[in-house]
Design a protein around this motif. Structure first.
Motif, PDB file in Angstrom:
ATOM      1  N   VAL A   8       8.106 -12.313  15.686  1.00  0.00           N
ATOM      2  CA  VAL A   8       9.222 -11.413  16.006  1.00  0.00           C
ATOM      3  C   VAL A   8       9.644 -10.701  14.733  1.00  0.00           C
ATOM      4  N   VAL A   9       9.875  -9.403  14.876  1.00  0.00           N
ATOM      5  CA  VAL A   9      10.216  -8.555  13.737  1.00  0.00           C
ATOM      6  C   VAL A   9      11.526  -7.852  14.070  1.00  0.00           C
ATOM      7  N   PRO A  10      12.215  -7.316  13.064  1.00  0.00           N
ATOM      8  CA  PRO A  10      13.472  -6.607  13.358  1.00  0.00           C
ATOM      9  C   PRO A  10      13.185  -5.374  14.207  1.00  0.00           C
ATOM     10  N   THR A  11      13.522  -5.434  15.478  1.00  0.00           N
ATOM     11  CA  THR A  11      13.273  -4.300  16.368  1.00  0.00           C
ATOM     12  C   THR A  11      14.558  -3.528  16.547  1.00  0.00           C
ATOM     13  N   PRO A  12      14.454  -2.223  16.677  1.00  0.00           N
ATOM     14  CA  PRO A  12      15.670  -1.450  16.920  1.00  0.00           C
ATOM     15  C   PRO A  12      16.252  -1.809  18.288  1.00  0.00           C
ATOM     16  N   ALA A  13      17.560  -1.577  18.436  1.00  0.00           N
ATOM     17  CA  ALA A  13      18.215  -1.878  19.702  1.00  0.00           C
ATOM     18  C   ALA A  13      17.514  -1.117  20.821  1.00  0.00           C
ATOM     19  N   HIS A  14      17.334  -1.772  21.955  1.00  0.00           N
ATOM     20  CA  HIS A  14      16.772  -1.160  23.162  1.00  0.00           C
ATOM     21  C   HIS A  14      15.352  -0.629  22.984  1.00  0.00           C
ATOM     22  N   SER A  15      14.603  -1.132  21.995  1.00  0.00           N
ATOM     23  CA  SER A  15      13.230  -0.663  21.900  1.00  0.00           C
ATOM     24  C   SER A  15      12.483  -1.266  23.081  1.00  0.00           C
ATOM     25  N   THR A  16      11.465  -0.560  23.531  1.00  0.00           N
ATOM     26  CA  THR A  16      10.748  -1.029  24.712  1.00  0.00           C
ATOM     27  C   THR A  16       9.554  -1.895  24.314  1.00  0.00           C
ATOM     28  N   VAL A  17       9.456  -2.170  22.995  1.00  0.00           N
ATOM     29  CA  VAL A  17       8.373  -3.022  22.507  1.00  0.00           C
ATOM     30  C   VAL A  17       8.465  -4.400  23.165  1.00  0.00           C
ATOM     31  N   VAL A  18       7.324  -4.901  23.605  1.00  0.00           N
ATOM     32  CA  VAL A  18       7.316  -6.232  24.201  1.00  0.00           C
ATOM     33  C   VAL A  18       7.235  -7.252  23.068  1.00  0.00           C
ATOM     34  N   ARG A  36       5.586 -11.948   6.054  1.00  0.00           N
ATOM     35  CA  ARG A  36       5.794 -10.510   5.921  1.00  0.00           C
ATOM     36  C   ARG A  36       4.661  -9.848   6.695  1.00  0.00           C
ATOM     37  N   VAL A  37       5.026  -8.875   7.519  1.00  0.00           N
ATOM     38  CA  VAL A  37       4.005  -8.236   8.354  1.00  0.00           C
ATOM     39  C   VAL A  37       4.157  -6.719   8.287  1.00  0.00           C
ATOM     40  N   PRO A  38       3.048  -6.002   8.481  1.00  0.00           N
ATOM     41  CA  PRO A  38       3.145  -4.551   8.544  1.00  0.00           C
ATOM     42  C   PRO A  38       3.756  -4.126   9.877  1.00  0.00           C
ATOM     43  N   LEU A  39       4.638  -3.141   9.828  1.00  0.00           N
ATOM     44  CA  LEU A  39       5.242  -2.598  11.052  1.00  0.00           C
ATOM     45  C   LEU A  39       5.324  -1.090  10.842  1.00  0.00           C
ATOM     46  N   GLY A  40       4.503  -0.350  11.579  1.00  0.00           N
ATOM     47  CA  GLY A  40       4.390   1.073  11.279  1.00  0.00           C
ATOM     48  C   GLY A  40       3.919   1.201   9.846  1.00  0.00           C
ATOM     49  N   ARG A  41       4.665   1.955   9.057  1.00  0.00           N
ATOM     50  CA  ARG A  41       4.260   2.113   7.657  1.00  0.00           C
ATOM     51  C   ARG A  41       4.993   1.176   6.727  1.00  0.00           C
ATOM     52  N   ARG A  42       5.879   0.381   7.310  1.00  0.00           N
ATOM     53  CA  ARG A  42       6.657  -0.510   6.457  1.00  0.00           C
ATOM     54  C   ARG A  42       6.074  -1.909   6.468  1.00  0.00           C
ATOM     55  N   GLU A  43       6.582  -2.735   5.552  1.00  0.00           N
ATOM     56  CA  GLU A  43       6.296  -4.145   5.653  1.00  0.00           C
ATOM     57  C   GLU A  43       7.644  -4.833   5.843  1.00  0.00           C
ATOM     58  N   VAL A  44       7.730  -5.693   6.840  1.00  0.00           N
ATOM     59  CA  VAL A  44       9.020  -6.310   7.151  1.00  0.00           C
ATOM     60  C   VAL A  44       8.876  -7.826   7.207  1.00  0.00           C
ATOM     61  N   GLN A  63      -7.736  -4.469  17.412  1.00  0.00           N
ATOM     62  CA  GLN A  63      -6.571  -3.593  17.249  1.00  0.00           C
ATOM     63  C   GLN A  63      -5.480  -4.233  16.394  1.00  0.00           C
ATOM     64  N   LEU A  64      -5.610  -5.533  16.139  1.00  0.00           N
ATOM     65  CA  LEU A  64      -4.492  -6.238  15.514  1.00  0.00           C
ATOM     66  C   LEU A  64      -4.499  -6.098  13.997  1.00  0.00           C
ATOM     67  N   ARG A  65      -3.301  -6.067  13.449  1.00  0.00           N
ATOM     68  CA  ARG A  65      -3.183  -6.013  11.993  1.00  0.00           C
ATOM     69  C   ARG A  65      -2.961  -7.440  11.468  1.00  0.00           C
ATOM     70  N   ALA A  66      -3.236  -7.594  10.199  1.00  0.00           N
ATOM     71  CA  ALA A  66      -3.143  -8.933   9.605  1.00  0.00           C
ATOM     72  C   ALA A  66      -1.747  -9.159   9.037  1.00  0.00           C
ATOM     73  N   VAL A  67      -1.275 -10.404   9.099  1.00  0.00           N
ATOM     74  CA  VAL A  67       0.001 -10.710   8.455  1.00  0.00           C
ATOM     75  C   VAL A  67      -0.179 -10.583   6.952  1.00  0.00           C
ATOM     76  N   GLY A 110      14.425  -9.985   2.303  1.00  0.00           N
ATOM     77  CA  GLY A 110      13.847  -9.084   1.315  1.00  0.00           C
ATOM     78  C   GLY A 110      12.944  -9.771   0.296  1.00  0.00           C
ATOM     79  N   LEU A 111      13.001 -11.100   0.236  1.00  0.00           N
ATOM     80  CA  LEU A 111      12.261 -11.809  -0.809  1.00  0.00           C
ATOM     81  C   LEU A 111      10.761 -11.823  -0.545  1.00  0.00           C
ATOM     82  N   ASP A 112       9.960 -11.834  -1.595  1.00  0.00           N
ATOM     83  CA  ASP A 112       8.545 -12.127  -1.400  1.00  0.00           C
ATOM     84  C   ASP A 112       8.319 -13.606  -1.710  1.00  0.00           C
TER      85      ASP A 112
END
Ligand code: ADP
Ligand code: ZN
Ligand code: ZN
Length: 681
Positions: A8-18, A36-44, A63-67, A110-112
């Motif tokens: 689970v990643v920080p999703t915006p309110a009401h996003s339709t992402v499953v 830490r995982v890639p989400l779009g162009r960010r890492e979260v 299709q999957l990206r790596a953590v 925010g920590l690595d």
């Protein structure tokens, strides 16, 4: 080939992402691990989650990206913690990711891995062992309450008068827990940050400074992280915090205390609008911990739960040291000249206290000098140009300030509309109260012959860091004779020399459209009364004054007798008849838009789409209405009330409704949100 991970990643309110999202990892990671995982162009930052029931959709591994990095060194968040987050997200209609990530300290997100490893290595500062004071011998009431907490499953409602020794019961309940299991943890919730230092001191005094950590939004991010880690690693025995602390990771949770459980601050008012009190009850049951809700004026929800036998009520009516509760005196303001701020008998009583070297506390629920500034020649009033509200006149810095959007301007020299220089304040706030008291008490003398000292305490006077502590210290040391303020002054502080408390104008709540207003007023007045006469030697002479135009109101009859059960019975009778909470369950859909029409159109479409949905037959949907303060910062606001006699039906309906709402797109709509079990309607 890697392992499939659900994160689970920080999703915006009401996003339709499953949720959760799927990723690949070279290492098998346990649910609850931080990555830490890639989400779009960010890492979260994300939390590894349990596989969805039934395995979920089978993603194409190609299709999957790596953590990215794994925040190793940190034990995974427990299954119990994940269930709490999942329950809160489901119940309050928010995304898992939003609730999960918001429940973690900001700095952790925010920590690595390397930074985290360094944090974890840092040894806990050498504990300065407090000189532990010997606990007092328990009163019979306290002993009985503790025996019940030890023997029964709960949940418990500790219904104890102010000063009846509830805090001592909390301390002993924690002690009993730690005696049984020295590794156990207790969570103690308080409504306000201001109240944490006092309570923290009492817990540290009893259990040693190293056993207790605080968790609230007034702490710096590094402090919060440190406390959180202490709790998560099971090092902290006692976590003391505000509502956010209900989500603390506590692997050995054995007891939750919710002090002043009726306090509205337990309800979060933005984002996931959760009730920390209700989540505490859920969490305790889910984790096999005991929960004690304490109050002198319980919420009607909790009181009703006792009546239904769902909570066990533990009563402690007596004040410690047999200190009497103050005598309540009502002043009928209909018999006073129009515009009277302080009735002569109240003034005389205050002067008398000053002469005796005692203190008085006067409160009014409005800060600033006057709520409105008006022209005497035309109908200009100090409206805010961005909100449907008046700007408040603050005489101290000669400003007009909007308490909704913050818009501030210098007071105009003349009426902006007609040029008339005769513009005058209408109504009164704490600044004006203070000014008038200084005038009216000009002749009052302290025992040392000095003039009376009057101070004000409200959100304005305590804005600067440390100001509140300084002001409180002045009251404690006796430098101040009369303290004027908003309800801030009525909460929790243990002022020994206060023998008179006065509510100058509390009538607004009697005629409010908010059905919970009387409940809040009663508890406020009872709390305030509890400030007086805490010193048993002086309590016999202590008084609570209420100036009102409705002295015959049943609320005051109950107040005079300090009779919460009578008040609760009367209110619950009304609520039952009107099928209102706790006899019905509510939710609000709120919409913000560029225009009121769009806000209401969105709500109307939402209502229209509801009929076809699961559970809708058992849910009443009212019409869209503008909010009481309809426009704030140029945003138009409206809401739609939903009601049901069945909590599960309402829940099922809201879950079915979510995707429909997400699909509704309207030009000019800014945002919407669902508020489950709203406190303010
Ligand atoms: P509450 O939380 O119900 O308002 P407190 O726990 O703060 O009450 O108790 C009020 C005062 O009485 C405190 O100063 C506390 O130290 C004292 N007190 C509590 N229990 C006892 C006891 N059993 N014997 C003597 N003093 C007590
Ligand atoms: Zn004018
Ligand atoms: Zn404004």
């Amino acid at each position: 080939m890697g392992h499939l991970l659900h994160v689970v990643v920080p999703t915006p309110a009401h996003s339709t992402v499953v949720e959760p999202l799927s990723y690949l990892s070279e290492l098998p990671l346990l649910p609850g691990a931080l990555v830490r995982v890639p989400l779009g162009r960010r890492e979260v930052c994300g939390v590894v989650w349990d596989a969805p029931a039934g395995g979920g959709p089978q993603p194409d591994p190609g299709q999957l990206r790596a953590v990215g990095a794994v925040l190793g060194g940190l034990p995974p968040l427990s299954a119990a913690w994940r269930r709490l987050v999942a329950f809160a997200a489901g119940y309050y209609q928010r995304s898992l990711g939003e609730v999960a990530l918001a429940a973690l300290p900001p700095q952790l997100r925010g920590l690595d891995a390397e930074q985290l490893a360094r944090r974890l290595q840092r040894k806990a500062a050498a504990a300065v062992e407090a000189v532990r004071s010997a606990p007092p011998a328990l009163t019979d009431e306290q002993a009985q309450a503790l025996a019940a907490i030890g023997a029964e499953p709960g949940p418990f409602l500790l219904f104890g008068a102010t000063g009846s020794g509830k805090t001592e019961v909390y301390l002993r309940a924690v002690q009993a827990l730690l005696d049984r299991d020295p590794e156990a943890q207790a969570l103690v919730l308080v409504p306000e940050i201001n109240l944490t230092p006092q309570l923290q001191a009492r817990f540290e005094d009893r259990f040693g400074a190293s056993a207790v950590v605080a968790l609230h939004s007034g702490m710096t991010n590094p402090q919060r992280l440190k406390s959180w880690i202490g709790a998560h690693l099971g090092r902290a025995r006692i976590v003391l915090g505000t509502r956010m602390a209900v989500f603390a990771s506590l692997p050995r949770l054995g007891l939750i205390v919710v002090d002043e459980e009726h306090d509205p601050s337990y309800k979060q008012q933005e984002g996931a609008r959760y009730s920390a009190r209700d989540l505490a009850v859920y969490r305790a049951r889910a984790e096999g911990a005991k929960v004690v809700l304490g109050s002198a004026t319980p919420s009607l929800e909790s009181w009703h739960a006792c009546e239904r036998g769902r909570y066990r009520c533990l009563e402690m009516p007596a004040r410690i040291g047999a200190g009497a509760l103050p005598t309540v005196r009502l002043v009928n303001m209909n018999h006073q000249p129009h515009g009277t701020l302080f009735s002569p008998p109240l003034l005389a009583a205050i002067s008398q206290r000053i002469a005796r070297g005692e203190q008085a506390l006067v409160f009014l629920n409005r800060r600033g000098y006057a709520p409105v500034l008006a022209c005497n020649a035309c109908d200009w009033k100090s409206e805010c140009s961005h909100c449907s509200a008046f700007r408040v006149f603050h005489k101290i810095d000669r400003t007009l300030r909007c308490h909704h959007c913050g818009f501030t301007e210098r007071v105009p020299r003349a009426c902006p509309s007609c040029g008339n220089v005769d513009i005058a304040p209408l109504g009164r706030g704490t600044e004006r109260l203070e000014e008038q008291l200084v005038e009216l008490l000009a002749d009052a003398r302290r025992p040392d012959g000095e003039p009376a000292r009057i101070a004000r305490m409200d959100a304005d006077s305590t804005r600067h860091k440390g100001a509140l502590e300084e002001q409180l210290a002045q009251v404690h040391s006796g430098e101040v004779d009369v303290l004027v303020g908003t309800q801030m002054v009525t909460k929790g502080h243990d002022f020994r020399r206060i023998t008179l408390v006065a509510a100058v104008n509390p009538d607004g709540a009697l005629y409010s459209s908010d059905f919970r207003a009387p409940e809040r007023l009663f508890s406020l007045l009872m709390q305030a009364a509890g400030r007086a006469g805490r010193d048993a030697a002086r309590s016999a002479a202590s008084e609570m004054w209420v100036q009102t135009f409705s002295p015959e109101h049943p609320l005051f009859a109950a107040l005079k007798k300090h009779d919460y059960p009578a008040f609760a019975a009367q209110q619950l009778g009304e609520r039952r008849q009107a099928a209102m909470p706790p006899f019905a369950f509510q939710a609000l859909l709120r919409a913000d838009a560029r225009t009121q029409e769009v806000a209401q159109a969105f709500l109307q479409s939402a209502a229209d789409a509801a009929a076809a949905l699961e559970g809708s037959a058992r849910v009443t949907i009212y019409s869209p209405v503008p909010m009481t303060v309809q426009r704030v910062a140029n945003v138009e606001r409206a809401q739609l009330l939903l009601e049901s006699g069945s909590r599960p039906a309402l829940q099922a309906f809201l879950s079915a409704w979510q995707p429909v709402l997400q699909g509704l797109r309207l030009r000019g709509l800014i945002r919407w949100a669902i508020d489950v079990d709203p406190l303010v309607i």
